[in-house]
Design a protein around this motif. Structure first.
Motif, PDB file in Angstrom:
ATOM      1  N   ARG A  74     -26.441  17.345  42.517  1.00  0.00           N
ATOM      2  CA  ARG A  74     -26.566  17.592  43.955  1.00  0.00           C
ATOM      3  C   ARG A  74     -26.168  19.023  44.269  1.00  0.00           C
ATOM      4  N   GLN A  75     -26.825  19.561  45.280  1.00  0.00           N
ATOM      5  CA  GLN A  75     -26.535  20.929  45.703  1.00  0.00           C
ATOM      6  C   GLN A  75     -25.188  20.953  46.419  1.00  0.00           C
ATOM      7  N   VAL A  76     -24.398  22.014  46.175  1.00  0.00           N
ATOM      8  CA  VAL A  76     -23.123  22.197  46.865  1.00  0.00           C
ATOM      9  C   VAL A  76     -23.112  23.572  47.528  1.00  0.00           C
ATOM     10  N   LYS A  77     -22.181  23.752  48.477  1.00  0.00           N
ATOM     11  CA  LYS A  77     -22.095  25.021  49.207  1.00  0.00           C
ATOM     12  C   LYS A  77     -21.340  26.087  48.425  1.00  0.00           C
ATOM     13  N   SER A  78     -20.386  25.665  47.562  1.00  0.00           N
ATOM     14  CA  SER A  78     -19.595  26.643  46.812  1.00  0.00           C
ATOM     15  C   SER A  78     -18.896  25.953  45.651  1.00  0.00           C
ATOM     16  N   PHE A  79     -18.419  26.775  44.722  1.00  0.00           N
ATOM     17  CA  PHE A  79     -17.580  26.310  43.619  1.00  0.00           C
ATOM     18  C   PHE A  79     -16.264  27.065  43.670  1.00  0.00           C
ATOM     19  N   ASP A  80     -15.169  26.342  43.516  1.00  0.00           N
ATOM     20  CA  ASP A  80     -13.862  26.980  43.464  1.00  0.00           C
ATOM     21  C   ASP A  80     -13.673  27.688  42.124  1.00  0.00           C
ATOM     22  N   ILE A  81     -13.043  28.856  42.186  1.00  0.00           N
ATOM     23  CA  ILE A  81     -12.643  29.579  40.985  1.00  0.00           C
ATOM     24  C   ILE A  81     -11.125  29.761  41.109  1.00  0.00           C
ATOM     25  N   PRO A  82     -10.343  28.933  40.411  1.00  0.00           N
ATOM     26  CA  PRO A  82      -8.896  28.961  40.610  1.00  0.00           C
ATOM     27  C   PRO A  82      -8.267  30.272  40.147  1.00  0.00           C
ATOM     28  N   ALA A  83      -7.137  30.618  40.766  1.00  0.00           N
ATOM     29  CA  ALA A  83      -6.356  31.770  40.305  1.00  0.00           C
ATOM     30  C   ALA A  83      -5.976  31.525  38.851  1.00  0.00           C
ATOM     31  N   ASN A  84      -6.078  32.566  38.036  1.00  0.00           N
ATOM     32  CA  ASN A  84      -5.743  32.468  36.612  1.00  0.00           C
ATOM     33  C   ASN A  84      -6.436  31.277  35.950  1.00  0.00           C
ATOM     34  N   GLY A  85      -7.699  31.062  36.324  1.00  0.00           N
ATOM     35  CA  GLY A  85      -8.461  29.941  35.776  1.00  0.00           C
ATOM     36  C   GLY A  85      -9.906  30.334  35.593  1.00  0.00           C
ATOM     37  N   GLU A  86     -10.776  29.325  35.466  1.00  0.00           N
ATOM     38  CA  GLU A  86     -12.181  29.633  35.258  1.00  0.00           C
ATOM     39  C   GLU A  86     -13.073  28.554  35.863  1.00  0.00           C
ATOM     40  N   LEU A  87     -14.298  28.981  36.124  1.00  0.00           N
ATOM     41  CA  LEU A  87     -15.365  28.096  36.573  1.00  0.00           C
ATOM     42  C   LEU A  87     -16.377  28.039  35.442  1.00  0.00           C
ATOM     43  N   LYS A  88     -16.573  26.838  34.892  1.00  0.00           N
ATOM     44  CA  LYS A  88     -17.544  26.672  33.807  1.00  0.00           C
ATOM     45  C   LYS A  88     -18.826  26.089  34.387  1.00  0.00           C
ATOM     46  N   LEU A  89     -19.913  26.816  34.211  1.00  0.00           N
ATOM     47  CA  LEU A  89     -21.234  26.329  34.586  1.00  0.00           C
ATOM     48  C   LEU A  89     -21.927  26.013  33.273  1.00  0.00           C
ATOM     49  N   GLU A  90     -22.120  24.704  32.987  1.00  0.00           N
ATOM     50  CA  GLU A  90     -22.611  24.313  31.670  1.00  0.00           C
ATOM     51  C   GLU A  90     -23.565  23.135  31.769  1.00  0.00           C
ATOM     52  N   ARG A  91     -24.338  22.925  30.704  1.00  0.00           N
ATOM     53  CA  ARG A  91     -25.285  21.815  30.657  1.00  0.00           C
ATOM     54  C   ARG A  91     -24.536  20.506  30.888  1.00  0.00           C
ATOM     55  N   GLY A  92     -25.109  19.662  31.721  1.00  0.00           N
ATOM     56  CA  GLY A  92     -24.503  18.367  31.996  1.00  0.00           C
ATOM     57  C   GLY A  92     -23.419  18.419  33.052  1.00  0.00           C
ATOM     58  N   GLY A  93     -23.140  19.613  33.556  1.00  0.00           N
ATOM     59  CA  GLY A  93     -22.096  19.761  34.567  1.00  0.00           C
ATOM     60  C   GLY A  93     -22.588  20.659  35.696  1.00  0.00           C
ATOM     61  N   SER A  94     -21.670  21.397  36.275  1.00  0.00           N
ATOM     62  CA  SER A  94     -22.034  22.336  37.334  1.00  0.00           C
ATOM     63  C   SER A  94     -22.918  23.431  36.749  1.00  0.00           C
ATOM     64  N   HIS A  95     -23.879  23.917  37.550  1.00  0.00           N
ATOM     65  CA  HIS A  95     -24.819  24.912  37.045  1.00  0.00           C
ATOM     66  C   HIS A  95     -25.547  25.599  38.202  1.00  0.00           C
TER      67      HIS A  95
END
Length: 139
Positions: A74-95
């Motif tokens: 499903r389409q979302v408006k945004s993805f959080d990128i945590p402080a001292n963390g990461e946002l993974k955009l990968e197959r089978g997940g967020s992309h």
């Protein structure tokens, strides 16, 4: 004399925590049809969180950000990128999803995208086009 040394140049007002973003592992599997996916990791080494709010590309006038939950995309408006963390955009997940692509990129091409954030300046990324079955998580 009592005021000596009170004004150091690094007072709290000028050093607010900020996100520090970089992108790695970016790729696009060679598309089949008029849609394509984009994958990467956005790493934040800063002390403040940020959000990925949109993506633009000459490849498509409609680039969306999607999450996958319970095997439904499903389409979302945004993805959080945590402080001292990461946002993974990968197959089978967020992309990233390119809808109605204007041309078929082939393996070996690069697709230019621009990531837009809530706080940080945009980041331009060239997505290398890999084989349709490419999945670095499986290597």
């Amino acid at each position: 004399m009592a005021l000596g040394g009170c004004s150091s140049g690094d007072s709290d007002s000028g050093s607010a925590a900020e996100p520090e973003l970089k992108v790695g592992g970016a790729f696009m599997p060679q598309p089949v049809g008029d849609m394509a996916g984009g994958f990467m990791t956005v790493t934040n080494t800063g002390d403040a969180a940020d959000k990925l709010t949109s993506v633009t590309s000459p490849l498509s006038d409609d680039v969306q950000i999607h999450e996958t939950k319970d095997q439904k995309m499903r389409q979302v408006k945004s993805f959080d990128i945590p402080a001292n963390g990461e946002l993974k955009l990968e197959r089978g997940g967020s992309h990233i999803m390119f809808m109605g692509i204007k041309k078929q990129p082939k393996q070996g091409d690069k697709v230019r995208i621009e990531l837009h954030f809530e706080k940080s300046d945009p980041i331009e990324v060239d997505l290398p086009v890999e084989a349709a079955t490419h999945n670095p998580a499986k290597h």
